[in-house]
Design a protein around this motif. Structure first.
Motif, PDB file in Angstrom:
ATOM      1  N   GLY A 167      32.967  16.817  69.397  1.00 23.59           N
ATOM      2  CA  GLY A 167      33.966  16.231  70.275  1.00 23.59           C
ATOM      3  C   GLY A 167      33.988  14.734  70.190  1.00 23.59           C
ATOM      4  O   GLY A 167      33.199  14.115  69.496  1.00 23.59           O
ATOM      5  N   HIS A 168      34.924  14.170  70.904  1.00 22.69           N
ATOM      6  CA  HIS A 168      35.075  12.723  70.937  1.00 22.69           C
ATOM      7  C   HIS A 168      35.911  12.348  72.146  1.00 22.69           C
ATOM      8  O   HIS A 168      36.468  13.202  72.825  1.00 22.69           O
ATOM      9  CB  HIS A 168      35.715  12.215  69.647  1.00 22.69           C
ATOM     10  CG  HIS A 168      37.084  12.748  69.410  1.00 22.69           C
ATOM     11  ND1 HIS A 168      38.202  12.240  70.039  1.00 22.69           N
ATOM     12  CD2 HIS A 168      37.534  13.765  68.647  1.00 22.69           C
ATOM     13  CE1 HIS A 168      39.273  12.904  69.650  1.00 22.69           C
ATOM     14  NE2 HIS A 168      38.884  13.842  68.811  1.00 22.69           N
ATOM     15  N   THR A 169      36.029  11.061  72.375  1.00 20.70           N
ATOM     16  CA  THR A 169      36.834  10.579  73.491  1.00 20.70           C
ATOM     17  C   THR A 169      37.975   9.695  73.009  1.00 20.70           C
ATOM     18  O   THR A 169      38.579   8.989  73.796  1.00 20.70           O
ATOM     19  CB  THR A 169      35.970   9.796  74.496  1.00 20.70           C
ATOM     20  OG1 THR A 169      35.361   8.695  73.821  1.00 20.70           O
ATOM     21  CG2 THR A 169      34.918  10.675  75.123  1.00 20.70           C
ATOM     22  N   ASN A 170      38.270   9.723  71.727  1.00 22.47           N
ATOM     23  CA  ASN A 170      39.361   8.938  71.182  1.00 22.47           C
ATOM     24  C   ASN A 170      40.529   9.868  70.868  1.00 22.47           C
ATOM     25  O   ASN A 170      40.498  10.594  69.871  1.00 22.47           O
ATOM     26  CB  ASN A 170      38.906   8.214  69.911  1.00 22.47           C
ATOM     27  CG  ASN A 170      39.968   7.316  69.335  1.00 22.47           C
ATOM     28  OD1 ASN A 170      41.134   7.373  69.713  1.00 22.47           O
ATOM     29  ND2 ASN A 170      39.569   6.473  68.400  1.00 22.47           N
ATOM     30  N   PRO A 171      41.590   9.852  71.690  1.00 28.84           N
ATOM     31  CA  PRO A 171      42.694  10.798  71.478  1.00 28.84           C
ATOM     32  C   PRO A 171      43.458  10.579  70.176  1.00 28.84           C
ATOM     33  O   PRO A 171      44.231  11.435  69.775  1.00 28.84           O
ATOM     34  CB  PRO A 171      43.601  10.573  72.692  1.00 28.84           C
ATOM     35  CG  PRO A 171      43.230   9.249  73.235  1.00 28.84           C
ATOM     36  CD  PRO A 171      41.812   8.996  72.844  1.00 28.84           C
ATOM     37  N   LYS A 172      43.223   9.460  69.477  1.00 32.08           N
ATOM     38  CA  LYS A 172      43.885   9.217  68.188  1.00 32.08           C
ATOM     39  C   LYS A 172      43.248  10.037  67.071  1.00 32.08           C
ATOM     40  O   LYS A 172      43.842  10.229  66.026  1.00 32.08           O
ATOM     41  CB  LYS A 172      43.838   7.735  67.841  1.00 32.08           C
ATOM     42  CG  LYS A 172      44.628   6.874  68.797  1.00 32.08           C
ATOM     43  CD  LYS A 172      44.491   5.406  68.454  1.00 32.08           C
ATOM     44  CE  LYS A 172      45.180   4.561  69.504  1.00 32.08           C
ATOM     45  NZ  LYS A 172      44.970   3.133  69.273  1.00 32.08           N
ATOM     46  N   ARG A 183      41.867  13.579  65.856  1.00 26.40           N
ATOM     47  CA  ARG A 183      41.882  15.036  66.071  1.00 26.40           C
ATOM     48  C   ARG A 183      42.027  15.392  67.548  1.00 26.40           C
ATOM     49  O   ARG A 183      41.068  15.785  68.208  1.00 26.40           O
ATOM     50  CB  ARG A 183      40.612  15.676  65.519  1.00 26.40           C
ATOM     51  CG  ARG A 183      40.345  15.485  64.050  1.00 26.40           C
ATOM     52  CD  ARG A 183      41.308  16.231  63.164  1.00 26.40           C
ATOM     53  NE  ARG A 183      41.364  17.629  63.432  1.00 26.40           N
ATOM     54  CZ  ARG A 183      40.925  18.575  62.617  1.00 26.40           C
ATOM     55  NH1 ARG A 183      40.385  18.254  61.490  1.00 26.40           N
ATOM     56  NH2 ARG A 183      41.062  19.822  62.955  1.00 26.40           N
ATOM     57  N   PRO A 184      43.230  15.275  68.113  1.00 24.44           N
ATOM     58  CA  PRO A 184      43.402  15.512  69.552  1.00 24.44           C
ATOM     59  C   PRO A 184      42.959  16.902  70.005  1.00 24.44           C
ATOM     60  O   PRO A 184      42.574  17.076  71.149  1.00 24.44           O
ATOM     61  CB  PRO A 184      44.905  15.301  69.774  1.00 24.44           C
ATOM     62  CG  PRO A 184      45.527  15.320  68.423  1.00 24.44           C
ATOM     63  CD  PRO A 184      44.473  14.942  67.436  1.00 24.44           C
ATOM     64  N   GLU A 185      42.942  17.877  69.114  1.00 23.77           N
ATOM     65  CA  GLU A 185      42.491  19.210  69.523  1.00 23.77           C
ATOM     66  C   GLU A 185      40.995  19.259  69.799  1.00 23.77           C
ATOM     67  O   GLU A 185      40.512  20.186  70.435  1.00 23.77           O
ATOM     68  CB  GLU A 185      42.879  20.272  68.470  1.00 23.77           C
ATOM     69  CG  GLU A 185      42.147  20.161  67.147  1.00 23.77           C
ATOM     70  CD  GLU A 185      42.797  19.219  66.136  1.00 23.77           C
ATOM     71  OE1 GLU A 185      42.503  19.357  64.942  1.00 23.77           O
ATOM     72  OE2 GLU A 185      43.591  18.347  66.535  1.00 23.77           O
ATOM     73  N   TRP A 186      40.243  18.255  69.339  1.00 24.69           N
ATOM     74  CA  TRP A 186      38.809  18.190  69.601  1.00 24.69           C
ATOM     75  C   TRP A 186      38.477  17.199  70.699  1.00 24.69           C
ATOM     76  O   TRP A 186      37.315  16.880  70.933  1.00 24.69           O
ATOM     77  CB  TRP A 186      38.042  17.809  68.324  1.00 24.69           C
ATOM     78  CG  TRP A 186      37.978  18.922  67.342  1.00 24.69           C
ATOM     79  CD1 TRP A 186      38.739  19.047  66.225  1.00 24.69           C
ATOM     80  CD2 TRP A 186      37.141  20.071  67.381  1.00 24.69           C
ATOM     81  NE1 TRP A 186      38.404  20.208  65.572  1.00 24.69           N
ATOM     82  CE2 TRP A 186      37.435  20.851  66.257  1.00 24.69           C
ATOM     83  CE3 TRP A 186      36.158  20.507  68.277  1.00 24.69           C
ATOM     84  CZ2 TRP A 186      36.775  22.052  66.002  1.00 24.69           C
ATOM     85  CZ3 TRP A 186      35.511  21.698  68.006  1.00 24.69           C
ATOM     86  CH2 TRP A 186      35.827  22.455  66.882  1.00 24.69           C
ATOM     87  N   TYR A 187      39.489  16.654  71.386  1.00 17.60           N
ATOM     88  CA  TYR A 187      39.256  15.693  72.463  1.00 17.60           C
ATOM     89  C   TYR A 187      38.411  16.363  73.535  1.00 17.60           C
ATOM     90  O   TYR A 187      38.677  17.482  73.941  1.00 17.60           O
ATOM     91  CB  TYR A 187      40.589  15.238  73.048  1.00 17.60           C
ATOM     92  CG  TYR A 187      40.474  14.149  74.083  1.00 17.60           C
ATOM     93  CD1 TYR A 187      40.266  12.836  73.687  1.00 17.60           C
ATOM     94  CD2 TYR A 187      40.565  14.419  75.436  1.00 17.60           C
ATOM     95  CE1 TYR A 187      40.164  11.821  74.616  1.00 17.60           C
ATOM     96  CE2 TYR A 187      40.463  13.412  76.371  1.00 17.60           C
ATOM     97  CZ  TYR A 187      40.263  12.118  75.959  1.00 17.60           C
ATOM     98  OH  TYR A 187      40.158  11.117  76.883  1.00 17.60           O
ATOM     99  N   GLY A 188      37.369  15.719  73.952  1.00 18.31           N
ATOM    100  CA  GLY A 188      36.445  16.325  74.910  1.00 18.31           C
ATOM    101  C   GLY A 188      35.176  16.742  74.199  1.00 18.31           C
ATOM    102  O   GLY A 188      34.767  16.123  73.229  1.00 18.31           O
ATOM    103  N   LEU A 189      34.567  17.774  74.653  1.00 19.98           N
ATOM    104  CA  LEU A 189      33.307  18.232  74.075  1.00 19.98           C
ATOM    105  C   LEU A 189      33.315  19.744  73.960  1.00 19.98           C
ATOM    106  O   LEU A 189      33.624  20.444  74.913  1.00 19.98           O
ATOM    107  CB  LEU A 189      32.130  17.794  74.961  1.00 19.98           C
ATOM    108  CG  LEU A 189      30.751  18.151  74.449  1.00 19.98           C
ATOM    109  CD1 LEU A 189      30.420  17.341  73.200  1.00 19.98           C
ATOM    110  CD2 LEU A 189      29.713  17.886  75.514  1.00 19.98           C
TER     111      LEU A 189
END
Length: 86
Positions: free
Chosen positions: A49-54, A56-62
């Motif tokens: 996951g990550h916190t950068n919506p730019k 892979r937005p489908e992986w936003y979060g954890l």
């Protein structure tokens, strides 16, 4: 394989990108802590996951991926060289 999904939604509040990132990081920490507190038995967990919506937005979060899929993803990550032996 079981799947549980939990969401946290804030509606009607304008948040800066920095605030969104900070809140996302705190929610990720709380989610991992909740797994521990709940006594979840994980065999081969991989967190993605990550916190950068730019990015892979489908992986936003954890995402915590466990079991055979977690082991498979972990091996693929090792195979492409993200794992560094210390």
């Amino acid at each position: 394989m079981a799947r549980s999904e939990f969401r946290f939604v804030v509606d009607g509040v304008d948040l800066t990108p920095e605030q969104q990132t900070h809140i996302s990081n705190e929610i990720q920490k709380a989610g991992l802590n909740a797994l521990t507190v709940a006594g979840a038995k994980l065999s081969a967990p991989v967190t993605v996951g990550h916190t950068n919506p730019k990015l892979r937005p489908e992986w936003y979060g954890l995402w915590v991926i466990d079991g055979p899929l977690g082991a498979e993803l972990g091996q693929k990550i090792n195979d492409i060289g993200f794992w560094i032996q210390r």
